[in-house]
Design a protein around this motif. Structure first.
Motif, mmCIF file in Angstrom:
data_model
loop_
_atom_site.group_PDB
_atom_site.id
_atom_site.type_symbol
_atom_site.label_atom_id
_atom_site.label_comp_id
_atom_site.label_asym_id
_atom_site.label_seq_id
_atom_site.Cartn_x
_atom_site.Cartn_y
_atom_site.Cartn_z
ATOM 1 N N HIS B 448 0.831 -1.193 0.000
ATOM 2 C CA HIS B 448 0.000 0.000 0.000
ATOM 3 C C HIS B 448 0.874 1.255 0.000
ATOM 4 N N PHE B 449 0.471 2.244 -0.763
ATOM 5 C CA PHE B 449 1.239 3.491 -0.889
ATOM 6 C C PHE B 449 0.434 4.675 -0.390
ATOM 7 N N ARG B 450 1.063 5.515 0.423
ATOM 8 C CA ARG B 450 0.357 6.701 0.927
ATOM 9 C C ARG B 450 1.261 7.917 0.834
ATOM 10 N N ASN B 451 0.616 9.087 1.004
ATOM 11 C CA ASN B 451 1.261 10.404 0.956
ATOM 12 C C ASN B 451 2.463 10.467 1.907
ATOM 13 N N VAL B 452 3.630 10.879 1.398
ATOM 14 C CA VAL B 452 4.825 10.931 2.252
ATOM 15 C C VAL B 452 4.689 11.976 3.362
ATOM 16 N N GLU B 453 3.824 12.954 3.147
ATOM 17 C CA GLU B 453 3.697 14.007 4.158
ATOM 18 C C GLU B 453 2.738 13.652 5.286
ATOM 19 N N ARG B 454 1.871 12.660 5.064
ATOM 20 C CA ARG B 454 0.890 12.310 6.075
ATOM 21 C C ARG B 454 1.230 11.011 6.789
ATOM 22 N N HIS B 455 2.018 10.168 6.145
ATOM 23 C CA HIS B 455 2.266 8.849 6.704
ATOM 24 C C HIS B 455 3.765 8.583 6.714
ATOM 25 N N SER B 456 4.176 7.650 7.558
ATOM 26 C CA SER B 456 5.581 7.280 7.593
ATOM 27 C C SER B 456 5.773 6.137 6.605
ATOM 28 N N VAL B 457 6.427 6.439 5.492
ATOM 29 C CA VAL B 457 6.506 5.478 4.393
ATOM 30 C C VAL B 457 7.928 5.386 3.861
ATOM 31 N N GLU B 458 8.203 4.329 3.089
ATOM 32 C CA GLU B 458 9.510 4.136 2.455
ATOM 33 C C GLU B 458 9.564 4.819 1.086
ATOM 34 N N THR B 459 10.691 5.465 0.787
ATOM 35 C CA THR B 459 10.881 6.033 -0.559
ATOM 36 C C THR B 459 12.280 5.694 -1.064
ATOM 37 N N THR B 460 12.497 5.911 -2.344
ATOM 38 C CA THR B 460 13.798 5.654 -2.982
ATOM 39 C C THR B 460 14.144 6.887 -3.794
ATOM 40 N N PRO B 461 15.379 7.403 -3.722
ATOM 41 C CA PRO B 461 15.681 8.663 -4.407
ATOM 42 C C PRO B 461 15.570 8.598 -5.931
ATOM 43 N N GLU B 462 15.833 7.396 -6.536
ATOM 44 C CA GLU B 462 15.780 7.319 -8.005
ATOM 45 C C GLU B 462 14.351 7.263 -8.526
ATOM 46 N N LEU B 463 13.422 6.983 -7.599
ATOM 47 C CA LEU B 463 12.068 6.639 -8.018
ATOM 48 C C LEU B 463 11.085 7.627 -7.386
ATOM 49 N N LEU B 464 10.349 8.343 -8.225
ATOM 50 C CA LEU B 464 9.361 9.302 -7.714
ATOM 51 C C LEU B 464 7.969 8.793 -8.090
ATOM 52 N N VAL B 465 7.169 8.500 -7.068
ATOM 53 C CA VAL B 465 5.810 8.017 -7.336
ATOM 54 C C VAL B 465 4.836 9.132 -6.987
ATOM 55 N N ILE B 466 4.070 9.568 -7.975
ATOM 56 C CA ILE B 466 3.123 10.670 -7.770
ATOM 57 C C ILE B 466 1.713 10.152 -7.976
ATOM 58 N N ARG B 467 0.874 10.418 -7.002
ATOM 59 C CA ARG B 467 -0.540 10.059 -7.146
ATOM 60 C C ARG B 467 -1.297 11.327 -7.520
ATOM 61 N N VAL B 468 -2.015 11.273 -8.604
ATOM 62 C CA VAL B 468 -2.801 12.432 -9.033
ATOM 63 C C VAL B 468 -4.236 12.206 -8.599
ATOM 64 N N ASP B 469 -4.755 13.107 -7.782
ATOM 65 C CA ASP B 469 -6.087 12.898 -7.218
ATOM 66 C C ASP B 469 -7.177 13.579 -8.030
ATOM 67 N N GLU B 470 -7.192 13.330 -9.315
ATOM 68 C CA GLU B 470 -8.254 13.928 -10.128
ATOM 69 C C GLU B 470 -8.230 13.316 -11.514
ATOM 70 N N SER B 471 -9.388 13.284 -12.146
ATOM 71 C CA SER B 471 -9.399 12.955 -13.563
ATOM 72 C C SER B 471 -8.613 14.019 -14.286
ATOM 73 N N LEU B 472 -7.979 13.649 -15.390
ATOM 74 C CA LEU B 472 -7.196 14.624 -16.147
ATOM 75 C C LEU B 472 -8.049 15.127 -17.299
ATOM 76 N N TYR B 473 -8.362 16.398 -17.282
ATOM 77 C CA TYR B 473 -9.136 16.977 -18.384
ATOM 78 C C TYR B 473 -8.719 18.419 -18.557
ATOM 79 N N PHE B 474 -9.295 19.078 -19.550
ATOM 80 C CA PHE B 474 -8.687 20.320 -20.013
ATOM 81 C C PHE B 474 -8.445 21.385 -18.950
ATOM 82 N N PRO B 475 -9.353 21.595 -17.942
ATOM 83 C CA PRO B 475 -9.011 22.675 -17.008
ATOM 84 C C PRO B 475 -7.754 22.405 -16.190
#
Lengths: 570, 570
Positions: B448-475
């Motif tokens: 399970h993956f969660r926000n690095v700012e809200r939870h204590s989680v593991e990360t790797t410097p070479e790897l950036l995982v971004i969760r986008v919390d919205e459908s992607l559309y023109f606006p």
């Protein structure tokens, strides 16, 4: 506050070198030669005297050199904005009337003011509401309108109308009056330009020329056409044989102008000014970003708004017309080797020299030649690739594009853009009003859950896990109630319902009411409602109102947690 | 096609029993007694002669009994719809004019036609665009307007205006003319009704009465007030002392009416008719669903549209006014034990009996009494709890509610609803135009993956995982480009960027263009772009256009898969 942020000239001017000066000067000479006929042509397209196009290529370039963040963007009159200017100002007074120029100056002033304010208040995101299909559709339709509006000059007849069908009808009616010499001159220029664009570059490449020289030769073709036809017209006195020419262009500095303070005109012009601002900004930023990326530079959209806004204010006070960063002129500037905005300032001085001393040379330039250069320029704006691509990718986006094209052709540019943006938003709301939901199961051996209908997954009859693929807000709140009701009624064994909320980015007040009634109804039916994977920002709100305590079930960190702990109960 | 779906009467009539008949008859008598003064009052509120309210309580009830899916809903004139009728019809002709009734009949007809068509084309979802905060705000403001519009009757003065501030000003100006006897009568009734509603039920409960009897007694209070004040007015000839009374109500069957075919009026009335239809439908469906849920019955929203539409058509052809399922009348019907729509049909016959034979009894009913019953009825519509709840939950939703209240008070009901709906949509678009994105990391020991700012989680410097919390559309397409650019520029070590798409429910053509340019720019910077957890419907589209092949990285089933396989590379 950082002064450099608002005056980008302070970034590059202190480091200015002689080598850069040479490069910028050379680029400025090339761009000036290209800009003179282009400026005359776009002034004509906007229904203005030709010199206004030249005026609009002086002050804006100087202002942009001080305020702009793109190193190579060249601002001035462009085709689509000239068309929008003609439509907006022409809807109030006829282009022949004396107050038409007053109207255009006011329009330029309002548009400049709006852009500057949008920049100050960082409202650049408003430009995002023009979706790509709407922009493509609008540009394509504008290109068709512009091309047809120029046909009358090629034929040497007069024909005008308020929209595309009227222009077309007037053109057909005027056909018997066509002037043969004008048609030969204009048609010949058109064929020459078309051939040059299509085959010259390819031929030169085959003959071993470099890519740069080949594409440069292609760009020289319009200049050649202007020089040759102007010379022919003078030599054979074609103007006396009925060929329309630019005529006398008044020499001298651009006259100062003050926008009128007639407030009723402001009320009539502001919608048009807003659309001109946004379309101009979108065009300018796209060009600027493309060129900046090639040299790993960056542009700042909000500062660009200020720079464009002040450029337009500059145009308004020097008897100009609305301007923006144009694609072809900027590319020429870039290819000619411009390194800094100083190239733009030198170009402004070049145009100034032309208007002070060289206007007699323009006297016998045929209007038909300008019309031919406009037609060739705008036809390249029609992007068949984007149209096909959009059709294949999404019928909804394609319908927004199509509506924009059709309404622009029938009702004009303002109506076309507004209809396209309106339809894009309506389609989005409609789509989100009936969200996709999926019953999900566990991908065996993992903690991952996927749609039972698309993947082979594990499920349990007592446990129904539903993934809702949309934020919950008022257009879809009731729909969710119905869907859950339907799913539950088909599964009599269900005791626990888990709403997996990884795709729920927001829950508004209406949807909260719906969740509360879903919770109550499921409780009555002996089913506990659980939520899983609720995101931080959504969770914060739910806790604010005490929702987790009302819930008949529990809140789980992940769908897998819910699955494990609820399965253990049975 | 199932005929029973369109004629719900076929469901219950064949199984009709004598016991049910007794229950329905009793309920009908109680509802009839309550409806007579209520119908007169709402006709008056709509600016119509009192008998029109009675006419509108006959045909619609009979039609609804045949077509309606709710067993206990009672249709007829209601306060908010009466106010909207007065506003819409009153904006074209003054209520005093002869053609006012013609206008109301046409409005009823158009609204009935719209509802029926919406039902046939299953457009019930349109009602979802009225968000709950907008409905609350609109009802609250309407209640305030209605209550103040009735004050003149309590004071015995005349005062009118087109909006709330005008009504208030007229009322203050008219104060010196107030009639003392009317005020005593109306004020007394108001206090009595207020006291009965506030304390009678509580007192009776304390005295040991059952809940049913206690609430029944509360509902009887208005009847008692009508009977007593009518008797007093007759006994002491108060009408001759200046107390306004209902006066002579013409006896006889409702006259048949034909809607006018003046098309210019249709053009002026349709917006009002649409809003009346939607507001009426929302009110009716909410009441119907609430009552149905109590007895585990179901209502069918699309069939309800047809039933309400035809009820309004019935009202239009029998000289009525717009009707819908009312809250108080339906609750009385339900509490009085109605089992089937036959109770509604019997109520219609009861009202018919009143209008044929009992109208003389209504002659000395004081207008002030009706005004007092309206004021008490609408004040209960103001939902302070919903207002507080919305304020705490979401300031955005609250602002939509507030705008609806303010615009309704200042500009009227149509403008209020349209402003509220418009603002709700605009807020949604604004919110989705700047989506929340989170850099996520792995919750140790899980998939399970969660926000690095809200939870204590593991990360790797070479790897950036971004969760986008919205459908992607023109606006938000361009916004995403900027955000990724910013995130990447802060992390020079990154070699792989994974976009975790579990919250991306749609990618439109504009966002696809953005993804393509993000992919190209990251590639230039030596970073591979990967997508994870792309949903089925989104994936289908991306494959259609060959996007996965263009991608510099790969498509992963889950974020964990991406994490494992990319980490293995280093």
């Amino acid at each position: 506050m950082n002064i450099r942020q608002y005056l980008p000239i302070l970034e590059w001017l202190p480091a200015y070198r002689l080598a850069t000066l040479n490069q910028d000067l050379l680029a400025a000479i090339i761009v000036t030669v290209m800009l003179v006929p282009q400026s005359l042509a776009y002034a004509m397209l906007a229904g203005l005297p030709p010199e206004v196009g030249l005026y609009a290529s002086i002050a804006p370039l100087l202002v942009y050199a001080i305020l702009g963040t793109s190193r190579t963007l060249s601002v001035g009159p462009v085709a689509v904005i000239a068309l929008m200017t003609a439509t907006t100002a022409g809807s109030i007074v006829a282009p022949e009337s004396e107050s038409y120029l007053t109207m255009v100056i006011l329009l330029t002033f309002i548009s400049g003011g709006m852009l500057t304010l949008m920049g100050v208040f960082r409202l650049g995101f408003l430009a995002n509401f023009l979706s790509h299909p709407v922009i493509s559709g609008f540009i394509t339709a504008s290109a068709v309108i512009i091309a047809f509006s120029q046909l009358k000059h090629l034929l040497g007849v007069s024909a005008s109308g308020h929209n595309f069908p009227e222009v077309l009808a007037a053109l057909v009616q005027a056909l018997p009056d066509l002037k043969v010499i004008t048609l030969l001159l204009g048609g010949g220029t058109l064929l020459f330009l078309f051939a040059a664009r299509r085959w010259l570059g390819v031929a030169m490449l085959r003959l071993g020329c470099s890519q740069g020289i080949a594409s440069g030769a292609g760009r020289l073709a319009p200049i050649l056409a202007v020089v040759v036809t102007t010379w022919m017209t003078a030599q054979f006195s074609l103007a006396e044989k009925g060929v329309a020419v630019v005529g006398e262009v008044p020499a001298g500095l651009p006259p100062l102008a003050m926008p009128t303070s007639d407030w009723s005109l402001w009320g009539q012009l502001w919608v048009g000014a807003l659309l001109i601002s946004i379309v101009g900004f979108v065009e300018s930023v796209s060009v600027g970003q493309t060129l900046a990326a090639k040299r790993r530079e960056r542009i700042e959209p909000d500062q660009e708004l200020i720079a464009l806004g002040c450029s337009n204010l500059g145009a308004a006070f020097s008897t100009g017309m609305p301007v923006t960063g144009g694609f072809s002129r900027s590319v020429v500037n870039f290819d000619a080797g411009a390194r800094t905005p100083a190239a733009g300032a030198f170009t402004a001085l070049g145009i100034l020299a032309v208007i002070l001393w060289l206007t007699p040379l323009l006297q016998t330039l045929p209007i038909a030649t300008l019309a031919a250069t406009i037609i060739i320029a705008v036809l390249s704006l029609i992007d068949f690739h984007a149209i096909r691509h959009t059709w294949r990718y999404s019928k909804a986006d394609f319908s927004a594009m199509l509506i924009t094209v059709v309404i622009t052709l029938l009702q004009g540019v303002e109506a076309g853009i507004l209809a396209g943006v309106g339809l894009s938003l309506a389609l989005h709301v409609y789509r989100t009003s009936r969200p996709h939901t999926a019953v999900v199961g566990r991908v065996a051996g993992t903690e991952h859950f996927r749609n039972v209908e698309r993947h082979s997954v594990e499920t349990t009859p007592e446990l129904l896990v539903i993934r809702v693929d949309e934020s919950l807000y008022f257009p879809n709140a009731r729909y969710l109630e119905d869907q859950i009701q339907a799913l539950v009624s088909q599964r009599p064994k269900v005791r626990h319902l888990v709403l997996s909320c990884q795709a729920v980015n927001h829950i508004d007040a209406s949807a909260l009411d719906s969740l509360e009634s879903i919770n109550a109804r499921l409780k009555d039916a002996g089913i506990k409602l659980h939520l899983a994977e609720v995101k931080g920002p959504v969770m914060d709100r739910l806790e604010l109102i005490g929702f987790p305590k009302q819930l008949s079930g529990a809140m789980f960190m992940s769908t897998f947690d819910a699955w494990q702990s609820l399965k253990a109960e049975h």
